[in-house]
Design an enzyme around this catalytic site. Structure first.
Site, PDB file in Angstrom:
ATOM      1  N   GLY A  43       0.793  -1.213   0.000  1.00 19.62           N
ATOM      2  CA  GLY A  43       0.000   0.000   0.000  1.00 19.62           C
ATOM      3  C   GLY A  43       0.829   1.268   0.000  1.00 19.62           C
ATOM      4  O   GLY A  43       0.646   2.149  -0.851  1.00 19.62           O
ATOM      5  N   ASP A  64      10.545  -7.082  -0.798  1.00 16.63           N
ATOM      6  CA  ASP A  64       9.240  -7.683  -0.501  1.00 16.63           C
ATOM      7  C   ASP A  64       9.330  -9.162  -0.819  1.00 16.63           C
ATOM      8  O   ASP A  64      10.072  -9.560  -1.716  1.00 16.63           O
ATOM      9  CB  ASP A  64       8.119  -7.033  -1.318  1.00 16.63           C
ATOM     10  CG  ASP A  64       6.765  -7.114  -0.619  1.00 16.63           C
ATOM     11  OD1 ASP A  64       6.354  -8.240  -0.267  1.00 16.63           O
ATOM     12  OD2 ASP A  64       6.114  -6.063  -0.435  1.00 16.63           O
ATOM     13  N   SER A  71      -6.934  -8.922  -3.764  1.00 18.21           N
ATOM     14  CA  SER A  71      -7.363  -8.016  -2.699  1.00 18.21           C
ATOM     15  C   SER A  71      -6.413  -6.844  -2.509  1.00 18.21           C
ATOM     16  O   SER A  71      -6.764  -5.856  -1.852  1.00 18.21           O
ATOM     17  CB  SER A  71      -7.494  -8.788  -1.378  1.00 18.21           C
ATOM     18  OG  SER A  71      -6.232  -9.261  -0.943  1.00 18.21           O
ATOM     19  N   ASN A  72      -5.206  -6.937  -3.081  1.00 15.61           N
ATOM     20  CA  ASN A  72      -4.243  -5.831  -2.990  1.00 15.61           C
ATOM     21  C   ASN A  72      -4.616  -4.656  -3.887  1.00 15.61           C
ATOM     22  O   ASN A  72      -4.242  -3.510  -3.619  1.00 15.61           O
ATOM     23  CB  ASN A  72      -2.839  -6.292  -3.392  1.00 15.61           C
ATOM     24  CG  ASN A  72      -2.294  -7.433  -2.563  1.00 15.61           C
ATOM     25  OD1 ASN A  72      -1.550  -8.265  -3.065  1.00 15.61           O
ATOM     26  ND2 ASN A  72      -2.652  -7.490  -1.290  1.00 15.61           N
ATOM     27  N   LEU A  73      -5.322  -4.935  -4.968  1.00 15.87           N
ATOM     28  CA  LEU A  73      -5.478  -3.953  -6.040  1.00 15.87           C
ATOM     29  C   LEU A  73      -6.359  -2.766  -5.656  1.00 15.87           C
ATOM     30  O   LEU A  73      -6.353  -1.751  -6.348  1.00 15.87           O
ATOM     31  CB  LEU A  73      -6.031  -4.638  -7.296  1.00 15.87           C
ATOM     32  CG  LEU A  73      -5.190  -5.813  -7.815  1.00 15.87           C
ATOM     33  CD1 LEU A  73      -5.793  -6.377  -9.088  1.00 15.87           C
ATOM     34  CD2 LEU A  73      -3.736  -5.407  -8.037  1.00 15.87           C
ATOM     35  N   ARG A  75      -5.777  -0.812  -3.345  1.00 12.85           N
ATOM     36  CA  ARG A  75      -4.915   0.248  -2.820  1.00 12.85           C
ATOM     37  C   ARG A  75      -3.480   0.183  -3.332  1.00 12.85           C
ATOM     38  O   ARG A  75      -2.778   1.199  -3.326  1.00 12.85           O
ATOM     39  CB  ARG A  75      -4.908   0.206  -1.288  1.00 12.85           C
ATOM     40  CG  ARG A  75      -4.296  -1.060  -0.738  1.00 12.85           C
ATOM     41  CD  ARG A  75      -4.725  -1.386   0.678  1.00 12.85           C
ATOM     42  NE  ARG A  75      -4.156  -2.672   1.122  1.00 12.85           N
ATOM     43  CZ  ARG A  75      -4.656  -3.850   0.797  1.00 12.85           C
ATOM     44  NH1 ARG A  75      -5.711  -3.937   0.020  1.00 12.85           N
ATOM     45  NH2 ARG A  75      -4.099  -4.964   1.239  1.00 12.85           N
ATOM     46  N   ASP A 132       4.001  -3.107   7.433  1.00 10.89           N
ATOM     47  CA  ASP A 132       2.730  -3.122   8.143  1.00 10.89           C
ATOM     48  C   ASP A 132       2.769  -3.981   9.389  1.00 10.89           C
ATOM     49  O   ASP A 132       1.728  -4.428   9.880  1.00 10.89           O
ATOM     50  CB  ASP A 132       1.621  -3.621   7.215  1.00 10.89           C
ATOM     51  CG  ASP A 132       1.861  -5.052   6.729  1.00 10.89           C
ATOM     52  OD1 ASP A 132       2.915  -5.639   7.064  1.00 10.89           O
ATOM     53  OD2 ASP A 132       0.991  -5.590   6.014  1.00 10.89           O
ATOM     54  N   CYS A 191      -4.303  -4.375   9.134  1.00 16.01           N
ATOM     55  CA  CYS A 191      -5.178  -3.861   8.088  1.00 16.01           C
ATOM     56  C   CYS A 191      -6.047  -4.976   7.510  1.00 16.01           C
ATOM     57  O   CYS A 191      -7.161  -4.729   7.066  1.00 16.01           O
ATOM     58  CB  CYS A 191      -4.353  -3.203   6.983  1.00 16.01           C
ATOM     59  SG  CYS A 191      -3.651  -1.608   7.479  1.00 16.01           S
ATOM     60  N   CYS A 342     -13.075 -17.293  12.139  1.00 15.92           N
ATOM     61  CA  CYS A 342     -13.033 -15.875  11.765  1.00 15.92           C
ATOM     62  C   CYS A 342     -12.618 -15.814  10.292  1.00 15.92           C
ATOM     63  O   CYS A 342     -12.838 -16.761   9.547  1.00 15.92           O
ATOM     64  CB  CYS A 342     -12.074 -15.085  12.664  1.00 15.92           C
ATOM     65  SG  CYS A 342     -10.339 -15.570  12.494  1.00 15.92           S
TER      66      CYS A 342
END
Length: 384
Positions: A43, A64, A71-73, A75, A132, A191, A342
């Protein structure tokens, strides 16, 4: 005067910088000579990488070890649909190479650790923290201090972000002056658990990129000794003054931390899984089979209500958000077999530990949560 020169192509590309007297040819040469290590290509790393590359920073290193997920796209704008499944470093390198072919990009598809931090960071002028998690933040801070390099810091969560420049060598504080000790494990949600507004890392990452450019060119007043706080919902910026702690264990007058340590253990998350094992864990396939039998277990969801609207496991008996579980534990029957779930298995793992402490023995954590249930049992259940 810098020794590097700018080609006619570079002069045309950076012309809007060059006509600003604060930057000019000399400032652009400094950017071309400069080197920045970005820790994280997610992000915060996305706008950082894009704007530093566009600005003409001569050498950008990307650290990295993750791969691009859909789900990254929402942000992480340096990546795209075509690079889903690709290592983030390679995805980012391709985009940056297309954005500016005049710069050097080095990728490190690895996790930064106490064993390789010095080696990774030593050859760069500025370190930028786009991570993060607490272990990597403390590691990045300590290595930056010990190497005498400025650390451009940013963090984001939900609708709020913060940014500063840690530079004890220039009289400012370090990360440990601001946060001497990490919070207890599980107190601060990630996050992935709490969410993040997609544009928020764009704001904070752009501030980090601005500070990095100022450090490399020597212009302006950097955020040394100042913490900028941003509230996206209220659209407000606030600033807090930071002071160097003379008793700081890393940058203080008598430092006790003179080498890199075990940061997972320091943050209290070293042995994460062993506490829940064996009889207290169940896989999605095992649960799916059990739910078909007459002795099916009681299925407890410890997510938040708004997550239920996204996806749920069929047959769920009760929803008690984990924050409410201590006060509502009396609603559960300790004599009945129970499976807790969860999104990914982290919060439910904490819930199982809490229930065990309250005397529950017939309780299991669903390994991988809703995400793994979707992978292993029912792909119609949405992943988020």
């Amino acid at each position: 005067m810098s020794k590097v020169s700018l080609s006619n192509e570079e002069i045309a590309r950076y012309s809007r910088h060059l006509i600003m007297p604060e930057v000019g040819m000399e400032g652009q040469r400094r950017l071309k000579q400069g080197s920045v290590l970005l820790i994280g290509s997610g992000g915060l790393g996305s706008p950082l990488a894009l704007y530093l590359a566009a600005a003409g920073v001569g050498h950008i290193g990307l650290v990295d070890f993750d791969v691009v997920d859909a789900s990254n796209l929402q942000r992480q704008i340096v990546h795209g649909t075509s690079t889903v499944g690709m290592p983030k470093t390679e995805s980012a390198r391709r985009r940056l190479r297309d954005l500016n072919p005049h710069i050097e990009i080095t990728v490190y598809e690895t996790q930064i650790t106490s064993a390789n931090a010095f080696e990774l960071m030593r050859g760069y002028d500025v370190i930028v923290d786009g991570t993060d998690n607490f272990p990597t933040r403390y590691l990045t801070n300590d290595a930056s201090v010990l190497l005498g390099k400025p650390n451009v810091y940013g963090s984001i969560f939900r609708f709020e972000g913060q940014a500063t420049v840690f530079a004890p060598q220039q009289g400012g504080p370090c990360y440990r002056c601001l946060y001497p000790e990490p919070p207890p494990p599980g107190l601060v949600p990630s996050c992935a658990e709490g969410g993040v507004l997609g544009v928020l890392p764009g704001v904070i990452g752009t501030i980090q990129a601005t500070e990095t450019i100022k450090l490399l060119t020597g212009i302006g007043e950097p955020l040394i000794g100042r913490l900028m706080l941003y509230d996206a919902l209220g659209m407000r910026f606030r600033e807090l003054k930071l002071r160097r702690n003379p008793n700081c264990p890393v940058c203080g007058e008598n430092p006790s931390v003179t080498t890199l340590i075990d940061y997972e253990q320091f943050c209290g998350i070293a042995p994460e899984a062993p506490a829940i094992g064996g009889q207290y864990v169940i896989t999605p396939l095992e649960l799916a089979d059990w739910l078909q039998r007459d002795d099916r277990p009681f299925l407890l969801d410890v997510r938040n209500p708004y997550e239920v609207a996204i996806a749920s496991i069929p047959g769920t008996d009760k929803l008690i958000p984990i924050d409410q579980l201590p006060e509502r534990i009396h609603e559960l029957d300790s004599a009945r077999e129970m499976v807790v779930y969860c999104r990914s298995g982290v919060r439910s793992g904490r819930a199982v530990e809490l229930l065990k402490q309250a005397g529950f023995r017939k309780v299991k954590n669903l390994e991988g949560g809703v995400l793994r249930w979707s992978d292993d049992v029912d792909p119609t259940v949405a992943k988020y």
